[in-house]
Scaffold this motif. Structure first.
Motif, PDB file in Angstrom:
ATOM      1  N   VAL A 137      33.324  66.665  33.849  1.00 14.82           N
ATOM      2  CA  VAL A 137      32.844  66.427  35.206  1.00 14.82           C
ATOM      3  C   VAL A 137      32.809  67.767  35.934  1.00 14.82           C
ATOM      4  CG1 VAL A 137      33.246  65.179  37.360  1.00 14.82           C
ATOM      5  CG2 VAL A 137      33.848  64.120  35.162  1.00 14.82           C
ATOM      6  N   GLY A 138      31.616  68.143  36.377  1.00 16.56           N
ATOM      7  CA  GLY A 138      31.442  69.455  36.996  1.00 16.56           C
ATOM      8  C   GLY A 138      31.082  70.528  35.988  1.00 16.56           C
ATOM      9  N   ALA A 139      30.393  70.146  34.913  1.00 19.56           N
ATOM     10  CA  ALA A 139      30.045  71.107  33.857  1.00 19.56           C
ATOM     11  C   ALA A 139      29.021  72.134  34.312  1.00 19.56           C
ATOM     12  CB  ALA A 139      29.525  70.367  32.621  1.00 19.56           C
ATOM     13  N   GLY A 140      28.381  71.901  35.452  1.00 19.12           N
ATOM     14  CA  GLY A 140      27.457  72.893  35.981  1.00 19.12           C
ATOM     15  C   GLY A 140      28.154  74.047  36.667  1.00 19.12           C
ATOM     16  N   GLY A 141      29.471  73.972  36.842  1.00 21.29           N
ATOM     17  CA  GLY A 141      30.228  75.028  37.497  1.00 21.29           C
ATOM     18  C   GLY A 141      30.761  76.061  36.517  1.00 21.29           C
ATOM     19  N   HIS A 142      31.465  77.045  37.046  1.00 14.48           N
ATOM     20  CA  HIS A 142      31.954  78.183  36.252  1.00 14.48           C
ATOM     21  C   HIS A 142      32.915  77.726  35.155  1.00 14.48           C
ATOM     22  CE1 HIS A 142      34.290  82.247  36.241  1.00 14.48           C
ATOM     23  NE2 HIS A 142      33.342  82.247  35.336  1.00 14.48           N
ATOM     24  N   LEU A 143      34.010  77.080  35.549  1.00 12.85           N
ATOM     25  CA  LEU A 143      34.992  76.639  34.559  1.00 12.85           C
ATOM     26  C   LEU A 143      34.450  75.475  33.733  1.00 12.85           C
ATOM     27  CD1 LEU A 143      37.775  76.637  33.249  1.00 12.85           C
ATOM     28  CD2 LEU A 143      38.560  75.165  35.129  1.00 12.85           C
ATOM     29  N   GLY A 144      33.825  74.511  34.383  1.00 13.22           N
ATOM     30  CA  GLY A 144      33.301  73.360  33.656  1.00 13.22           C
ATOM     31  C   GLY A 144      32.307  73.760  32.582  1.00 13.22           C
ATOM     32  N   GLY A 145      31.467  74.748  32.885  1.00  8.38           N
ATOM     33  CA  GLY A 145      30.512  75.220  31.897  1.00  8.38           C
ATOM     34  C   GLY A 145      31.184  75.860  30.701  1.00  8.38           C
ATOM     35  N   GLU A 146      32.229  76.637  30.953  1.00  7.16           N
ATOM     36  CA  GLU A 146      32.955  77.286  29.852  1.00  7.16           C
ATOM     37  C   GLU A 146      33.668  76.251  28.992  1.00  7.16           C
ATOM     38  OE1 GLU A 146      33.955  80.325  27.408  1.00  7.16           O
ATOM     39  OE2 GLU A 146      32.645  80.468  29.156  1.00  7.16           O
ATOM     40  N   VAL A 147      34.241  75.229  29.624  1.00  8.65           N
ATOM     41  CA  VAL A 147      34.884  74.155  28.877  1.00  8.65           C
ATOM     42  C   VAL A 147      33.860  73.440  28.002  1.00  8.65           C
ATOM     43  CG1 VAL A 147      35.997  71.895  29.095  1.00  8.65           C
ATOM     44  CG2 VAL A 147      36.763  73.797  30.526  1.00  8.65           C
ATOM     45  N   ALA A 148      32.689  73.159  28.565  1.00  2.00           N
ATOM     46  CA  ALA A 148      31.645  72.459  27.808  1.00  2.00           C
ATOM     47  C   ALA A 148      31.184  73.286  26.612  1.00  2.00           C
ATOM     48  CB  ALA A 148      30.461  72.150  28.728  1.00  2.00           C
ATOM     49  N   ARG A 149      30.968  74.576  26.815  1.00  4.04           N
ATOM     50  CA  ARG A 149      30.533  75.445  25.712  1.00  4.04           C
ATOM     51  C   ARG A 149      31.552  75.469  24.584  1.00  4.04           C
ATOM     52  NH1 ARG A 149      27.906  78.461  29.861  1.00  4.04           N
ATOM     53  NH2 ARG A 149      29.892  79.311  30.544  1.00  4.04           N
ATOM     54  N   ARG A 150      32.808  75.565  24.933  1.00  4.56           N
ATOM     55  CA  ARG A 150      33.849  75.659  23.906  1.00  4.56           C
ATOM     56  C   ARG A 150      34.055  74.319  23.198  1.00  4.56           C
ATOM     57  NH1 ARG A 150      37.370  80.191  24.000  1.00  4.56           N
ATOM     58  NH2 ARG A 150      36.374  81.795  25.259  1.00  4.56           N
ATOM     59  N   ALA A 151      33.945  73.230  23.928  1.00  6.05           N
ATOM     60  CA  ALA A 151      34.065  71.924  23.293  1.00  6.05           C
ATOM     61  C   ALA A 151      32.932  71.714  22.295  1.00  6.05           C
ATOM     62  CB  ALA A 151      34.060  70.824  24.352  1.00  6.05           C
ATOM     63  N   LEU A 152      31.734  72.149  22.640  1.00  4.58           N
ATOM     64  CA  LEU A 152      30.616  72.084  21.701  1.00  4.58           C
ATOM     65  C   LEU A 152      30.893  72.919  20.458  1.00  4.58           C
ATOM     66  CD1 LEU A 152      27.497  72.397  24.038  1.00  4.58           C
ATOM     67  CD2 LEU A 152      28.004  70.469  22.524  1.00  4.58           C
ATOM     68  N   ALA A 153      31.434  74.121  20.673  1.00  5.85           N
ATOM     69  CA  ALA A 153      31.714  75.014  19.547  1.00  5.85           C
ATOM     70  C   ALA A 153      32.736  74.404  18.595  1.00  5.85           C
ATOM     71  CB  ALA A 153      32.214  76.363  20.056  1.00  5.85           C
ATOM     72  N   TYR A 154      33.604  73.538  19.106  1.00  3.53           N
ATOM     73  CA  TYR A 154      34.588  72.863  18.263  1.00  3.53           C
ATOM     74  C   TYR A 154      34.007  71.626  17.584  1.00  3.53           C
ATOM     75  CZ  TYR A 154      38.332  75.840  20.053  1.00  3.53           C
ATOM     76  OH  TYR A 154      39.129  76.915  20.362  1.00  3.53           O
ATOM     77  N   GLY A 155      32.733  71.357  17.811  1.00  3.84           N
ATOM     78  CA  GLY A 155      32.071  70.259  17.124  1.00  3.84           C
ATOM     79  C   GLY A 155      32.096  68.925  17.833  1.00  3.84           C
ATOM     80  N   HIS A 156      32.493  68.915  19.103  1.00  2.00           N
ATOM     81  CA  HIS A 156      32.558  67.657  19.827  1.00  2.00           C
ATOM     82  C   HIS A 156      31.213  67.319  20.474  1.00  2.00           C
ATOM     83  CE1 HIS A 156      36.835  67.666  19.209  1.00  2.00           C
ATOM     84  NE2 HIS A 156      36.976  68.809  19.868  1.00  2.00           N
ATOM     85  N   ARG A 157      31.013  66.056  20.724  1.00  2.00           N
ATOM     86  CA  ARG A 157      29.891  65.620  21.558  1.00  2.00           C
ATOM     87  C   ARG A 157      30.297  65.844  23.008  1.00  2.00           C
ATOM     88  NH1 ARG A 157      28.822  59.738  23.519  1.00  2.00           N
ATOM     89  NH2 ARG A 157      26.687  59.834  24.322  1.00  2.00           N
ATOM     90  N   VAL A 158      29.436  66.507  23.777  1.00  2.00           N
ATOM     91  CA  VAL A 158      29.780  66.851  25.158  1.00  2.00           C
ATOM     92  C   VAL A 158      28.747  66.288  26.118  1.00  2.00           C
ATOM     93  CG1 VAL A 158      30.191  68.711  26.808  1.00  2.00           C
ATOM     94  CG2 VAL A 158      30.958  68.952  24.433  1.00  2.00           C
ATOM     95  N   ILE A 159      29.217  65.508  27.073  1.00  2.00           N
ATOM     96  CA  ILE A 159      28.410  65.033  28.188  1.00  2.00           C
ATOM     97  C   ILE A 159      28.883  65.793  29.422  1.00  2.00           C
ATOM     98  CG2 ILE A 159      27.675  63.051  29.565  1.00  2.00           C
ATOM     99  CD1 ILE A 159      26.876  62.907  26.608  1.00  2.00           C
ATOM    100  N   GLY A 160      27.963  66.479  30.083  1.00  2.00           N
ATOM    101  CA  GLY A 160      28.312  67.256  31.266  1.00  2.00           C
ATOM    102  C   GLY A 160      27.643  66.694  32.496  1.00  2.00           C
TER     103      GLY A 160
END
Length: 274
Positions: A6-29
């Motif tokens: 929630v809030g993946a369009g922001g600074h921290l949320g975007g970084e969390v989303a990128r890293r979760a993707l890199a770990y192979g997870h499905r990410v909804i932002g």
């Protein structure tokens, strides 16, 4: 696993989303006004002030983990009420919840603040974040609540951009010589958040940098990193402004609990970018 950021369009949320993707997870932002530019994220518009919309999204996505980074400095409904909506929806679907909080809910004092300190806000933003914590802990007792400090990244991040703009004259004002914080790198914080997402830690955890610096001191470090003159940092005193002056978070519990290494601001900013 499915991560709802929630809030993946922001600074921290975007970084969390990128890293979760890199770990192979499905990410909804989620985003409020415009989706981010992170390939692989499933973007969904969401106004966290709309409790029905939040519950409907969680029910449709069925996330394993919900990470809430959404907040607005001058909007109680987003910061406090929105946090309650997210916590309730995450609990309804049995999702792990990591909620991002802030050192701004403390009034400031000479001694460091431990993880379990009761909030003592003196600003509207601090009060809204304190209310958010109360709601999250009541609605989702198993949630992890991360109290952090100034989040820094590259020259596009808000805290670094503010320093650069003030040093170069693009923004007015001063960087305070008597306001102390413990800045944390966005990459380190995102990694810590994702580590907590796979743990069973419940309650508040301080996750901030090990260095205590003033706003003006941060400005000097930013100036040196980007080839600017540190003497041009517009420094000044709080002069009785109604802001927390010294808020130092004791993150020793996080240091023992997490494998993520949280670097100090001097290490983060000690070299010029390529």
């Amino acid at each position: 696993m499915t991560y709802l950021v929630v809030g993946a369009g922001g600074h921290l949320g975007g970084e969390v989303a990128r890293r979760a993707l890199a770990y192979g997870h499905r990410v909804i932002g989620t985003y409020h006004s415009a989706p981010g530019e992170i390939p692989g994220v499933g973007w969904r518009p969401l106004d966290v002030r709309n409790r029905v919309a939040v519950r409907e999204l969680c029910a449709a996505v069925r996330p394993s983990v919900v990470i809430n980074t959404a907040a607005r400095y001058t909007d109680w409904a987003t910061t406090a009420d929105g946090a309650a909506s997210v916590a309730l929806a995450a609990a309804d679907v049995g999702a792990r919840l990591v909620h991002l909080s802030t050192d701004a809910l403390h009034a400031g004092r000479p001694a460091p603040y431990g993880d379990d300190e009761v909030p003592s806000p003196i600003t509207p933003y601090g009060a809204s974040k304190a209310a958010a914590e109360t709601a999250v802990r009541a609605l989702h007792p198993g949630a992890a609540l991360v109290r952090t400090s100034l989040i820094i990244g590259d020259e596009h991040s808000a805290q670094v951009r503010l320093c650069i703009d003030m040093i170069t004259g693009r923004a007015s004002g001063v960087l305070f010589t008597d306001e102390f914080r413990c800045p944390v790198g966005v990459e380190d914080l995102a990694e810590a958040v994702l580590e907590l997402a796979t743990s069973d830690y419940a309650g508040v955890l301080n996750v901030a940098g090990p260095d205590t610096v003033t706003r003006a001191g941060l400005g000097e470090l930013v100036a040196r990193r980007y080839g600017l003159d540190p003497l041009r940092v517009p420094a000044g005193s709080l002069n009785g402004m109604h802001r927390p002056a010294r808020v130092v978070l004791d993150s020793s519990r996080a240091g023992k609990l997490l494998t993520t290494r949280i670097r100090g601001v001097r290490e983060l900013l000690d070299h010029r970018p390529e």
